[in-house]
Write a protein that holds these residues in place. Structure first.
Motif, short mmCIF file in Angstrom:
data_model
loop_
_atom_site.label_atom_id
_atom_site.label_comp_id
_atom_site.label_asym_id
_atom_site.label_seq_id
_atom_site.Cartn_x
_atom_site.Cartn_y
_atom_site.Cartn_z
N SER A 251 -26.59 -56.03 -4.88
CA SER A 251 -26.31 -54.76 -4.22
C SER A 251 -27.53 -54.35 -3.40
O SER A 251 -28.63 -54.22 -3.94
N GLY B 217 -27.84 -51.45 -2.14
CA GLY B 217 -28.14 -50.09 -2.57
C GLY B 217 -29.08 -50.07 -3.76
O GLY B 217 -30.04 -49.29 -3.81
N LYS B 218 -28.84 -50.93 -4.74
CA LYS B 218 -29.69 -50.98 -5.93
C LYS B 218 -31.08 -51.49 -5.60
O LYS B 218 -32.03 -51.25 -6.36
N LEU C 276 -30.77 -49.77 2.01
CA LEU C 276 -29.65 -49.27 2.81
C LEU C 276 -30.11 -48.49 4.04
O LEU C 276 -29.47 -47.52 4.44
N ARG D 231 -23.90 -48.58 8.38
CA ARG D 231 -23.11 -49.30 7.37
C ARG D 231 -21.73 -48.68 7.15
O ARG D 231 -20.79 -49.39 6.73
N ASN E 215 -18.57 -53.53 2.31
CA ASN E 215 -18.86 -52.12 2.07
C ASN E 215 -18.02 -51.65 0.89
O ASN E 215 -16.80 -51.58 0.97
N ASP F 290 -19.75 -47.10 0.09
CA ASP F 290 -20.96 -46.85 0.87
C ASP F 290 -22.16 -47.67 0.40
O ASP F 290 -23.29 -47.42 0.81
N ASP F 291 -21.92 -48.67 -0.44
CA ASP F 291 -22.94 -49.65 -0.79
C ASP F 291 -22.57 -50.96 -0.10
O ASP F 291 -21.40 -51.18 0.22
N ILE G 65 -22.51 -54.93 -0.64
CA ILE G 65 -22.60 -55.96 -1.66
C ILE G 65 -22.66 -57.32 -0.98
O ILE G 65 -21.76 -57.70 -0.22
#
Length: 243
Positions: free
Chosen positions: A34, A36-37, A41, A147, A204, A207-208, A210
């Protein structure tokens, strides 16, 4: 004892290298990450393709006898760039199929001079076309700040109009986010007759973004990858400029 005394310190130094701790390697077992993680982003994501050949792929094993006289040399690969004299012609190209949230579908690739745009749809841009496997390789940029416009992306590599040589081409795709560690994907499967490879997807999800390792080889070109992933585009014969 002298041989092993020299070997072990080198191994310890290798294992403590910052290069290993600053990147994420996607494998068959650990195939997703991810952004995001990873705190990645924002900014531009740089996706780089590089490749090299080994001299053993060109000249066979003629030098192995000499290596037995120098044991440490046995552990060292002999990389040479793909444009080295005597090498078969290999021209790897990096591309990206995209589907945006509004339903727009397309491709960014050297063929047809479809270079994309970073600040307007599709928010993906190809920089350069490396035909020789130079260290810089080919690079795609993705505007991660946009994104919310992305539904899914498929990054792929294909051999342009030359001898299929994925089995002799040690290729790697590396993702460099604006923040966080780099992400590496090696094209390490044996597919000697393949001409294209789906390397990874980016989807997507709430909103993350992957990233999922694919590394699936096919014996055709973009149209076959399209059928595999269901983009539903029309394909025709394309050519690259000679300059």
């Amino acid at each position: 004892m002298a041989f092993w005394d020299n070997l072990w310190p080198r191994r310890a130094q290798f294992e403590s290298s910052n290069a290993l701790t600053s990147s994420i390697v996607l494998t068959k077992r650990q195939h997703t990450v991810s952004l995001g993680k990873q705190g990645a982003l924002s900014g531009n994501l740089r996706v780089n393709l590089s490749w090299q050949m080994r001299t053993s792929d060109i000249r066979g094993r003629s030098r192995q006898g000499g290596r037995l006289l120098r044991p440490m040399e046995f552990f060292k690969p002999e990389p040479v760039q793909a444009h080295t004299q005597g090498m078969v012609n290999v021209d790897l190209d990096l591309g990206c199929m995209y589907e945006l949230k509004d339903g727009t579908r397309g491709v960014v690739q050297p063929l047809g001079n479809l270079l994309g745009d970073l600040n307007s749809p599709p928010y993906i841009r190809l920089s350069g076309d490396d035909r020789f496997g130079a260290p810089s390789g080919e690079t795609l940029y993705v505007n991660i700040d946009q994104r919310e416009q992305f539904k899914r992306l498929l990054f792929f590599v294909y051999i342009y109009d030359q001898t299929p040589a994925f089995d002799r081409t040690h290729a790697k795709v590396t993702l460099y986010p604006g923040n966080g560690p780099s992400i590496e994907i090696e094209l390490d499967e044996h597919a000697p007759e393949a001409r294209s490879c789906a390397v990874f997807t980016m989807e997507n999800v709430k909103d993350d973004l992957i990233v999922r390792r694919e590394v699936k080889f096919v014996y055709g070109f973009q149209s076959e990858l399209d059928r595999m992933y269901g983009y539903g585009m029309q394909w025709g014969r394309g050519y690259k400029s000679k300059t």
